[in-house]
Scaffold this active site. Structure first.
Site, PDB file in Angstrom:
ATOM      1  N   ASP A 112      -2.546 -17.682 -16.195  1.00 52.00           N
ATOM      2  CA  ASP A 112      -1.753 -18.745 -16.930  1.00 52.00           C
ATOM      3  C   ASP A 112      -0.535 -18.484 -17.469  1.00 52.00           C
ATOM      4  O   ASP A 112      -0.706 -17.315 -18.430  1.00 52.00           O
ATOM      5  CB  ASP A 112      -2.652 -19.636 -17.677  1.00 52.00           C
ATOM      6  CG  ASP A 112      -2.137 -20.764 -18.141  1.00 52.00           C
ATOM      7  OD1 ASP A 112      -1.360 -21.435 -17.477  1.00 52.00           O
ATOM      8  OD2 ASP A 112      -2.480 -21.495 -19.374  1.00 52.00           O
ATOM      9  N   HIS A 143       7.326 -25.851 -25.380  1.00 54.87           N
ATOM     10  CA  HIS A 143       6.097 -25.539 -25.775  1.00 54.87           C
ATOM     11  C   HIS A 143       5.519 -24.608 -26.616  1.00 54.87           C
ATOM     12  O   HIS A 143       5.062 -24.795 -27.573  1.00 54.87           O
ATOM     13  CB  HIS A 143       5.122 -25.960 -24.653  1.00 54.87           C
ATOM     14  CG  HIS A 143       3.724 -25.545 -24.992  1.00 54.87           C
ATOM     15  ND1 HIS A 143       2.623 -26.368 -25.608  1.00 54.87           N
ATOM     16  CD2 HIS A 143       2.809 -24.356 -24.737  1.00 54.87           C
ATOM     17  CE1 HIS A 143       1.597 -25.850 -25.712  1.00 54.87           C
ATOM     18  NE2 HIS A 143       1.696 -24.643 -25.193  1.00 54.87           N
ATOM     19  N   GLU A 188      -2.840 -29.859 -21.208  1.00 59.72           N
ATOM     20  CA  GLU A 188      -1.718 -29.203 -21.239  1.00 59.72           C
ATOM     21  C   GLU A 188      -1.000 -29.514 -19.889  1.00 59.72           C
ATOM     22  O   GLU A 188      -1.765 -29.200 -18.707  1.00 59.72           O
ATOM     23  CB  GLU A 188      -1.705 -27.540 -21.534  1.00 59.72           C
ATOM     24  CG  GLU A 188      -2.136 -27.383 -22.803  1.00 59.72           C
ATOM     25  CD  GLU A 188      -1.708 -26.042 -23.191  1.00 59.72           C
ATOM     26  OE1 GLU A 188      -1.807 -25.067 -22.038  1.00 59.72           O
ATOM     27  OE2 GLU A 188      -1.927 -25.517 -24.409  1.00 59.72           O
ATOM     28  N   GLU A 205       0.808 -28.585 -16.763  1.00 57.35           N
ATOM     29  CA  GLU A 205       1.304 -27.353 -16.290  1.00 57.35           C
ATOM     30  C   GLU A 205       1.900 -27.519 -14.730  1.00 57.35           C
ATOM     31  O   GLU A 205       1.105 -28.547 -14.041  1.00 57.35           O
ATOM     32  CB  GLU A 205       0.499 -26.321 -16.414  1.00 57.35           C
ATOM     33  CG  GLU A 205       0.180 -25.952 -17.897  1.00 57.35           C
ATOM     34  CD  GLU A 205      -0.183 -24.481 -17.846  1.00 57.35           C
ATOM     35  OE1 GLU A 205      -0.190 -23.795 -17.287  1.00 57.35           O
ATOM     36  OE2 GLU A 205      -1.067 -24.413 -19.145  1.00 57.35           O
ATOM     37  N   ASP A 247      -4.432 -27.677 -17.936  1.00 57.48           N
ATOM     38  CA  ASP A 247      -5.086 -26.759 -18.809  1.00 57.48           C
ATOM     39  C   ASP A 247      -5.680 -27.102 -19.954  1.00 57.48           C
ATOM     40  O   ASP A 247      -5.425 -26.832 -21.008  1.00 57.48           O
ATOM     41  CB  ASP A 247      -3.910 -25.638 -18.895  1.00 57.48           C
ATOM     42  CG  ASP A 247      -4.383 -24.262 -19.989  1.00 57.48           C
ATOM     43  OD1 ASP A 247      -5.643 -24.255 -19.794  1.00 57.48           O
ATOM     44  OD2 ASP A 247      -3.542 -23.785 -20.748  1.00 57.48           O
ATOM     45  N   ARG A 274      -8.625 -27.196 -29.057  1.00 58.34           N
ATOM     46  CA  ARG A 274      -7.687 -26.643 -30.058  1.00 58.34           C
ATOM     47  C   ARG A 274      -8.400 -25.814 -31.355  1.00 58.34           C
ATOM     48  O   ARG A 274      -7.912 -24.765 -31.879  1.00 58.34           O
ATOM     49  CB  ARG A 274      -6.725 -27.498 -30.713  1.00 58.34           C
ATOM     50  CG  ARG A 274      -5.814 -27.989 -29.581  1.00 58.34           C
ATOM     51  CD  ARG A 274      -5.027 -27.149 -28.883  1.00 58.34           C
ATOM     52  NE  ARG A 274      -4.149 -27.708 -27.851  1.00 58.34           N
ATOM     53  CZ  ARG A 274      -3.383 -26.991 -26.899  1.00 58.34           C
ATOM     54  NH1 ARG A 274      -3.480 -25.619 -26.876  1.00 58.34           N
ATOM     55  NH2 ARG A 274      -2.684 -27.496 -25.999  1.00 58.34           N
ATOM     56  N   GLN A 287     -10.009 -22.749 -30.185  1.00 56.05           N
ATOM     57  CA  GLN A 287      -8.882 -21.770 -29.766  1.00 56.05           C
ATOM     58  C   GLN A 287      -8.376 -21.103 -31.002  1.00 56.05           C
ATOM     59  O   GLN A 287      -8.198 -19.965 -31.359  1.00 56.05           O
ATOM     60  CB  GLN A 287      -7.677 -22.629 -29.088  1.00 56.05           C
ATOM     61  CG  GLN A 287      -6.604 -21.697 -28.504  1.00 56.05           C
ATOM     62  CD  GLN A 287      -5.511 -22.310 -27.870  1.00 56.05           C
ATOM     63  OE1 GLN A 287      -5.563 -23.559 -27.535  1.00 56.05           O
ATOM     64  NE2 GLN A 287      -4.211 -21.631 -27.407  1.00 56.05           N
ATOM     65  N   LYS A 347     -10.325 -22.571 -23.176  1.00 55.60           N
ATOM     66  CA  LYS A 347      -9.716 -23.060 -21.961  1.00 55.60           C
ATOM     67  C   LYS A 347     -10.655 -22.765 -20.747  1.00 55.60           C
ATOM     68  O   LYS A 347     -10.517 -23.681 -19.852  1.00 55.60           O
ATOM     69  CB  LYS A 347      -8.400 -21.887 -21.695  1.00 55.60           C
ATOM     70  CG  LYS A 347      -7.722 -21.976 -22.919  1.00 55.60           C
ATOM     71  CD  LYS A 347      -6.575 -22.779 -22.554  1.00 55.60           C
ATOM     72  CE  LYS A 347      -5.243 -22.619 -23.729  1.00 55.60           C
ATOM     73  NZ  LYS A 347      -4.010 -23.415 -23.295  1.00 55.60           N
ATOM     74  N   THR A 373     -10.483 -26.333 -15.687  1.00 56.24           N
ATOM     75  CA  THR A 373      -8.956 -26.469 -15.446  1.00 56.24           C
ATOM     76  C   THR A 373      -8.902 -27.342 -14.064  1.00 56.24           C
ATOM     77  O   THR A 373      -9.525 -27.424 -13.276  1.00 56.24           O
ATOM     78  CB  THR A 373      -8.466 -25.065 -15.202  1.00 56.24           C
ATOM     79  OG1 THR A 373      -8.580 -24.166 -16.125  1.00 56.24           O
ATOM     80  CG2 THR A 373      -6.693 -25.372 -14.772  1.00 56.24           C
ATOM     81  N   THR A 376       2.687 -24.747 -20.326  1.00 55.34           N
ATOM     82  CA  THR A 376       2.967 -26.267 -20.517  1.00 55.34           C
ATOM     83  C   THR A 376       4.406 -26.669 -20.466  1.00 55.34           C
ATOM     84  O   THR A 376       5.253 -26.051 -21.151  1.00 55.34           O
ATOM     85  CB  THR A 376       2.634 -26.739 -21.961  1.00 55.34           C
ATOM     86  OG1 THR A 376       1.128 -26.231 -22.190  1.00 55.34           O
ATOM     87  CG2 THR A 376       2.443 -28.174 -22.134  1.00 55.34           C
ATOM     88  N   GLU A 407       1.300 -30.942 -29.516  1.00 57.40           N
ATOM     89  CA  GLU A 407       2.654 -31.102 -30.087  1.00 57.40           C
ATOM     90  C   GLU A 407       3.080 -32.510 -30.278  1.00 57.40           C
ATOM     91  O   GLU A 407       3.919 -32.576 -31.238  1.00 57.40           O
ATOM     92  CB  GLU A 407       3.837 -30.585 -28.729  1.00 57.40           C
ATOM     93  CG  GLU A 407       3.413 -29.049 -28.417  1.00 57.40           C
ATOM     94  CD  GLU A 407       4.219 -29.076 -27.008  1.00 57.40           C
ATOM     95  OE1 GLU A 407       3.387 -29.058 -25.720  1.00 57.40           O
ATOM     96  OE2 GLU A 407       5.489 -29.034 -26.941  1.00 57.40           O
TER      97      GLU A 407
END
Lengths: 425, 425
Positions: free
Chosen positions: A130, A137, A202, A204, A236, A240, A243, A256, A260, A358, A372
């Site tokens: 990734d 982002h 996310e 992507e 993805d 949070r 993370q 993560k 996916t 992202t 975001e």
């Protein structure tokens, strides 16, 4: 550009003509099972799927070999053939599926209604990497930790990336169970184990690797684009809270790797040829990429102009658009990702998958993650039906779409990348 | 403990009796090719390798199925069978290879001289994950950035890990080309691309996954040890200058993924049974692991007492011992690694490989990387022949060995994990 891009070309498969995603100018590859049948390679044409193995004998030379390599339950052998046979297959299929094709009668029995088919991962993914090439982002995410200095000093030199989990990549439509994990909100002194409270998407782009390289032998930037088999959409999914607690010092892991999602169709570089653009010039003051990442032709034609859209469907309503961005907002080209990944001799293999990072636009209407949009959950987004979201709730469905459009060409799409959140077990 | 651990048991394969690594009490599994032959599963016995597929018909029930599953060019199918058939195979092979075996004549033609065989990776690695469970290494590495606060707040709660690259894992003996990459020494203002100047080894334990779990279904700590097929030695080669520049904010990438070396033999949990010990008590003040990582039996028997040694052979001399440590210095058990990796629903698969993290002892004579021994290259190590090393030079060979020893049992070893540095291309 060639006859396969001719906007006047139409298919005898009527649903293809004017199809939002899969007109005869697209011809993406994937793996499908017809009802009760085995998984096999196919090409999407309108609302149908053509069985590649079954029609291989109608194709000449390289196109026949390519269709045979794509006949099994994964496209790795097809990817390994590289660009020549892939282009030959595209040219031959375009002729075969065109209006007035002499082979219409021979093809018809090998066309399946897509609505009756199951789609699978298009390849066995060896390694999944990734990237972090969405600079807006990276800036928005960085601001949450370093408001005055969101981008780290390496960002404009290094196409930053990390290894992801290959085993948990799933095809669009697969439900995603809310992960459990260690979370330690700032107001608590010790972590606890439980369902993620801050589940996010996310948006992507996915990049499929075609031919690989031997270990110890970097792929030069001038040849890097040839190693790409095609593209897809990639979600993805990110927890949070997990993370934030786990990711120092070695990067994201359990936040993560629970899942996916990718869209099932491999959109080829050839289909996207009309939508190539120059890599947007770097802002004044940004460094020029180092030589091993710099190629004039890549700069001139290495980016893509594709609209990418995120929609949210809740149990109460939708789908509502959460964002609309464009692949041109990536700070690095796809060829630069390939060259960088292999510049230390790391061996890429057919069927490896990259995520782009992202793809956020500079403005809020194009932010590719709730992190975001909601400023890390501090400012909820209000949906058109009055619902609020800080992060994803159980039962929410996230849908990605992408569309390529340019005057003088038939627009093409990617199909959907979709996933619904199931409650934690 | 059972008859397979009986210290009085000897093999009719004379070289096995008193063998440093592979007496009849060990019986590790691997994949080998006899001269001119195909790759196939085998078991190491002294200086010989027994062809498992060729003798499967001599084995009863589960042992026969296990040997058949191990007959191909990768042990994934064997790993997928789990602990029961693996134990049955061990028991049957121990009897078959014992002194006085009725099958000696039938086995002899299927024993190959190991010196004439090529060893391969024992399995196709789906995903490779590298943990960070060596607390002394984590402390030593952390000190270089945060002298007063080397361990981050999550370290004693989270078995920290990151995803590594599966495609570049190579079997012991494969040469390692010095990687090129972006480096930015502190005294330079911009990075440059070139050969790594700070190439290092990391002495780790490798853990092979046996049966996996379905996506979304965590493996409980009480069952986690059952999902381990065996162990090996693992060199997580690291380019420190590339790592220092690239690794924020998403972790190590090109600094590690150019190559990882592993020893070829899978040492089973059963062979290591006599060398199980209690997980050493955590220092006063350290938190108790969260419930999903806590199991009384795992605490009582989940660690291993194994001496692990790093040797350096230069073009001028050696091999010289660089360090001697012990697997008991790991802060987390192997079962805790399995439980943590799957606690969010991430699906493990047979043939996945974990690295333990660098196994350093609390004292300098047991530091598992040059980064620690030379304080990041600031204080060279002087070899017995007068040579100095800050980091690895071209032509250097790094050798790992491991040995399990306990009163009342026959000692066993792991064989070597070895790699020689080639100049950058």
């Amino acid at each position: 550009m060639d006859a396969t891009h001719d906007p006047k070309r139409r298919s005898f498969v009527a649903s293809a003509n004017g199809h939002a995603d899969f007109p005869v100018q697209n011809l993406p590859l994937g793996v499908f099972s017809p009802k009760g049948g085995e998984a096999r390679g196919g090409v999407a044409i309108g609302d149908s799927i053509l069985d590649l193995g079954a029609v291989a004998h109608l194709l000449p030379g390289d196109a026949c070999s390519a269709a045979e390599a794509a006949a099994g339950d994964a496209l790795n052998a097809f990817f390994a053939l590289g660009a020549g046979p892939r282009r030959a297959l595209r040219a031959a299929l375009s002729d075969l599926l065109a209006e007035g094709s002499a082979q219409e009668a021979a093809l018809r029995p090998n066309l399946y209604d897509a609505a009756d088919c199951t789609l699978h991962l298009p390849a066995r993914i060896g390694d999944y990497t990734d990237f972090f090439a969405g600079i807006h982002h990276a800036t928005n995410a960085g601001k949450q930790f370093r408001p005055d200095n969101p981008l780290l000093p390496n960002y404009k030199y290094v196409p930053v990336a990390y290894h992801g989990r290959a085993s948990s990549v799933r095809v669009s439509g697969t439900a995603v169970r809310r992960p459990k994990g260690q979370r330690k909100p700032a107001k608590e002194t010790v972590p606890s184990y439980g369902p993620s409270r801050n589940l996010d998407h996310e948006m992507e782009f996915g990049i499929w690797i075609s031919t690989g390289n031997a270990q110890g032998e970097p792929i030069p930037i001038g040849r890097a684009a040839e190693h790409i088999a095609g593209f897809c959409l990639l979600n993805d999914w990110s927890a949070r809270d997990i993370q934030g607690w786990e990711a120092q010092p070695l990067g994201p892991f359990l936040a993560k790797n629970f899942a996916t999602s990718i869209s099932p169709w491999v959109i080829t570089p050839e289909a996207l040829e009309p939508f190539r653009i120059a890599q947007p010039p770097r802002p004044e003051g940004d460094p020029k990429p180092l030589d091993y990442l710099w190629d004039e032709q890549d700069q001139a034609r290495g980016a893509l102009d594709l609209a990418v859209e995120v929609l949210l469907q809740t149990k109460q309503g939708g789908p509502f658009r959460l964002s609309l961005s464009n692949t041109s907002h990536l700070y690095w080209t796809f060829a630069q990702m390939v060259a960088h990944h292999s510049c230390n001799g790391c061996n890429l293999q057919p069927g490896d998958l990259f995520g782009s990072g992202t793809i956020s636009s500079p403005t809020e209407d194009g932010f590719g993650a709730l992190l975001e949009i909601t400023l890390g959950g501090r400012k909820p987004v209000i949906l058109p039906n009055g619902e609020e979201r800080r992060f994803l709730e159980d039962g929410d469905t996230v849908i990605f779409r992408a569309r390529a459009q340019r005057d003088g060409f038939v627009p093409i799409g990617f199909g959907e990348c979709r996933g619904t959140i199931l409650p934690a077990s």
